[in-house]
Each structure stands twice: as structure tokens, then as C-alpha cells.
Design an enzyme around this catalytic site. Structure first.
Site, mmCIF file in Angstrom:
data_model
loop_
_atom_site.group_PDB
_atom_site.id
_atom_site.type_symbol
_atom_site.label_atom_id
_atom_site.label_comp_id
_atom_site.label_asym_id
_atom_site.label_seq_id
_atom_site.Cartn_x
_atom_site.Cartn_y
_atom_site.Cartn_z
ATOM 1 N N SER A 14 0.809 -1.230 0.000
ATOM 2 C CA SER A 14 0.000 0.000 0.000
ATOM 3 C C SER A 14 0.840 1.277 0.000
ATOM 4 C CB SER A 14 -0.930 0.016 1.214
ATOM 5 O OG SER A 14 -1.655 1.228 1.219
ATOM 6 N N LYS A 65 -13.572 -5.101 2.698
ATOM 7 C CA LYS A 65 -14.493 -3.973 2.460
ATOM 8 C C LYS A 65 -15.951 -4.336 2.735
ATOM 9 C CE LYS A 65 -11.495 -1.599 -0.702
ATOM 10 N NZ LYS A 65 -11.228 -1.026 -2.007
ATOM 11 N N ASN A 86 -14.759 1.616 2.405
ATOM 12 C CA ASN A 86 -13.299 1.734 2.463
ATOM 13 C C ASN A 86 -12.849 2.816 3.436
ATOM 14 O OD1 ASN A 86 -13.865 4.088 1.059
ATOM 15 N ND2 ASN A 86 -12.111 3.898 -0.304
ATOM 16 N N GLY A 127 -14.571 -8.605 -12.154
ATOM 17 C CA GLY A 127 -14.519 -8.806 -10.713
ATOM 18 C C GLY A 127 -15.831 -8.420 -10.061
ATOM 19 N N ASN A 151 -17.295 -12.161 -13.585
ATOM 20 C CA ASN A 151 -16.510 -12.626 -12.429
ATOM 21 C C ASN A 151 -16.170 -14.099 -12.580
ATOM 22 O OD1 ASN A 151 -15.287 -11.930 -9.930
ATOM 23 N ND2 ASN A 151 -16.870 -13.081 -8.848
ATOM 24 N N THR A 153 -16.326 -16.273 -10.215
ATOM 25 C CA THR A 153 -17.444 -16.971 -9.585
ATOM 26 C C THR A 153 -18.726 -16.237 -9.997
ATOM 27 O OG1 THR A 153 -15.969 -17.337 -7.710
ATOM 28 C CG2 THR A 153 -18.307 -17.836 -7.354
ATOM 29 N N ARG A 156 -21.474 -14.601 -7.629
ATOM 30 C CA ARG A 156 -21.173 -13.347 -6.930
ATOM 31 C C ARG A 156 -21.582 -12.142 -7.793
ATOM 32 N NH1 ARG A 156 -15.224 -12.531 -4.287
ATOM 33 N NH2 ARG A 156 -15.855 -11.051 -2.678
ATOM 34 N N TYR A 217 -2.161 -0.877 -8.859
ATOM 35 C CA TYR A 217 -1.093 0.018 -9.290
ATOM 36 C C TYR A 217 0.227 -0.612 -8.875
ATOM 37 C CZ TYR A 217 -1.838 0.973 -4.409
ATOM 38 O OH TYR A 217 -2.034 0.807 -3.069
ATOM 39 N N GLY A 239 -4.108 2.087 -11.509
ATOM 40 C CA GLY A 239 -5.022 2.695 -10.545
ATOM 41 C C GLY A 239 -4.398 3.706 -9.599
#
Ligand code: NDP
Length: 269
Positions: A14, A65, A86, A127, A151, A153, A156, A217, A239
Site C-alpha cells: 500500500s 471492504k 473503504n 470482478g 466474475n 465466480t 457473486r 497500481y 489505478g
């Protein structure tokens, strides 16, 4: 000094502590901001103890999140729509507040920093995790022509589709679809880039004049960015801009001051 932190697992990559220290320097706000690895079993107790000890605010990254949204006593409208948060803080009654600044950060980076218009364009989101949920409300507000969520899955993605039934008609499917036409804007909101992996994508998803944006990123182009560039995307972006923009939104919530983002994006590049 008021204490802030980003929590997640993993979190070592991060850049949020650097960004917030640049914001603090720029605005003269007295804060300290760390990154702390918090695992799923530790999450609830960590958040409770952090604020009980006088912490000013938390940013939350993957995979927490959705979990922190459920823990909050009150959530903003955009966090409620996303069912993911977030940004956390407590009010004067120690009641836990949640917001989601990811969507505002992404749209601000796309529109203001990169000149990418979402209105009347076809948007593909890869996603269906916390970040995909977080960016959807702001994307829909921009009135795109269509939004598809793919996605690994499928259930989801279908769950998000059902939740949005009365708000916006989302299309959903598995990652490796071959669409009838390519998309104008593709947003990679999977965490595959963190593992150095590429989702199983068909080149046909890339439309003419397509902008591809990886929420991830890093100093090097991600596997998704390399794939997009090799398959004819007009524009390929990481990003970092979104990261700085969503951080500025969180800083504004916590401190009441909106820092300048352009100078921070330039410093990080
Ligand atoms: P979550 O853990 O909530 O969700 C992960 C998503 O990625 C799920 O949809 C999952 O699919 C999918 N996925 C994971 N691995 C793979 C793989 N190998 N192939 C295909 N799909 C995969 O994570 P988040 O949504 O919170 O975060 C996603 C990414 O966004 C991260 O890279 C994060 O760093 C980045 N991010 C960047 C921000 C910025 O400011 N630039 C802000 C927020 C996030 P499944 O459901 O099948 O498990």
C-alpha cells in the site's frame, strides 16, 4: 497527532501512508498514518480497539471492504448501495460510520485526470469483490449506455445484479465470454494482478478506442495492462490516480479539507 491507518491482508504494497503524509504536509493537518496487516479473524476486534483508543479513521482494503460495511452503525448512501466500505470513523457518540470513496476516486481520475467520458459508453467491470461493488454506484451515476460485470465466480456477479434490479439493469457472466461487440471502457477490479496473474479474458472484449483501467497500481505494468496493450486497447492505465483521488475523499471526510491531488499523483509517478 491523530492516528489513522489502512488495514487489509495483504497490505504491504500500500502507498496510502505516503499519500496521506503528503496530504498532511500540504494542508498542515497533524496526522500519523500507518499500514497494518489485519487478518479476517482479527478484523472486528481490531476496528473496535482502534477507535476505542482514540483512532481518527481507517481506510480498508481487500479483502475486508464488505465485512466492515456490515460492522458499521451507519453507512453513507453510496456505501449502502455498494454494500462495501473503504473509509471508517466514529462520531462523537463513538458510533461507527462507513463510507465508500472508491467510486468517486475512480470517476474523478477517469473524467478529470484522464478525460475518459463514461456517459453513453459501454462499460465492463471485471470482478465482483469489494472494489467492484465500491465503484459501481459512481459509474452508474455517470449514465453509461450499459454496464456488464464479469466474475470468476458467476454467482457473486449475479448477486450484485439482483441487488441492482431496481436501480440499473446490469449484465453479468463469467470472465471468458466472447461478446457480440467490444466494450468502450474496461475496468479490472479483480485482485488477480496482485498475484501476477491474468484473468481468462477473450481479446474480443476490447472495442475500438477502448480504455482499459487496472485498479491495481505498481511500478511495472500489470499482467492485465500488458494484455490490454497487446490486444489493441487505445489507452491503458493503472489505478494510481484513483488511489490518490479516493484517499483525498477520505481525507476530506476525516479532516474537512480537500487536498490537491495533481501534485501528489505527479510526486508518486
Ligand atoms: P476482493 O478480495 O474483495 O475481490 C477480489 C475479486 O478478484 C473477486 O471478484 C475475485 O473473484 C477476483 N479474483 C481474484 N483472483 C482472481 C484471479 N486469479 N482471476 C480472476 N479473478 C480473480 O478484492 P477487492 O475488490 O477489494 O480488490 C480488487 C483489486 O482492486 C485489488 O487489486 C486492489 O488492490 C485494487 N484496488 C485499487 C484501488 C485504487 O485506489 N487504485 C482501490 C480499491 C481496490 P471470485 O469472486 O471468483 O473470488
Amino acid at each position: 497527532m491523530t492516528r489513522y491507518a489502512v488495514i487489509g491482508d495483504p497490505v504491504s504494497h500500500s502507498k496510502s501512508p505516503l499519500i496521506h503524509s503528503l496530504f498532511a504536509e500540504q494542508t498542515g493537518e497533524e496526522i500519523e498514518y500507518e499500514k497494518i496487516r489485519v487478518t479476517e479473524p482479527e478484523l472486528a476486534a481490531f476496528v473496535r480497539d482502534f477507535f476505542a483508543a482514540g483512532g481518527g479513521g481507517l481506510n480498508v482494503t481487500l479483502p475486508h471492504k464488505e465485512a466492515v460495511y456490515s460492522m458499521a452503525d451507519h453507512a453513507s448512501e453510496r456505501a449502502r448501495l455498494a454494500k462495501a466500505a473503504n473509509t471508517l470513523w466514529v462520531d462523537r457518540n463513538q458510533s461507527l460510520q462507513a463510507d465508500n470513496t472508491d467510486g468517486a476516486g475512480l470517476v474523478r481520475d477517469l473524467k478529470h485526470n484522464l478525460g475518459v467520458v463514461l456517459q453513453d459508453r459501454s462499460v465492463l467491470i471485471l470482478g465482483a469483490g469489494g472494489s467492484a461493488r465500491g465503484v459501481l454506484p459512481a459509474i452508474i451515476t455517470e449514465k453509461p449506455a450499459a454496464v456488464t460485470v464479469l466474475n470468476r465466480t458467476q454467482s457473486r456477479a449475479q448477486k450484485i445484479q439482483q441487488e441492482y434490479n431496481s436501480v440499473y439493469p446490469l449484465e453479468t457472466g463469467l470472465l471468458d465470454i466472447s461478446p457480440a461487440a467490444g466494450f468502450d471502457i474496461i475496468i479490472n477490479a479483480t485482485s488477480s494482478s496482485i498475484a501476477g496473474e491474468l484473468p481468462p479474458l477473450q481479446p474480443a472484449i476490447i472495442g475500438p478506442d477502448c480504455s482499459c483501467y487496472d485498479l491495481m497500481y505498481s511500478d511495472q505494468p500489470t499482467p492485465f495492462m500488458l494484455w490490454a496493450g497487446n490486444n489493441g486497447a487505445e489507452r491503458v492505465v493503472d489505478g494510481l490516480g484513483m488511489l490518490v483521488e479516493q484517499a483525498a475523499e477520505s481525507f476530506l471526510i476525516w479532516r474537512g479539507v480537500r487536498p490537491d491531488t495533481q501534485s501528489v499523483i505527479a510526486a508518486l509517478r
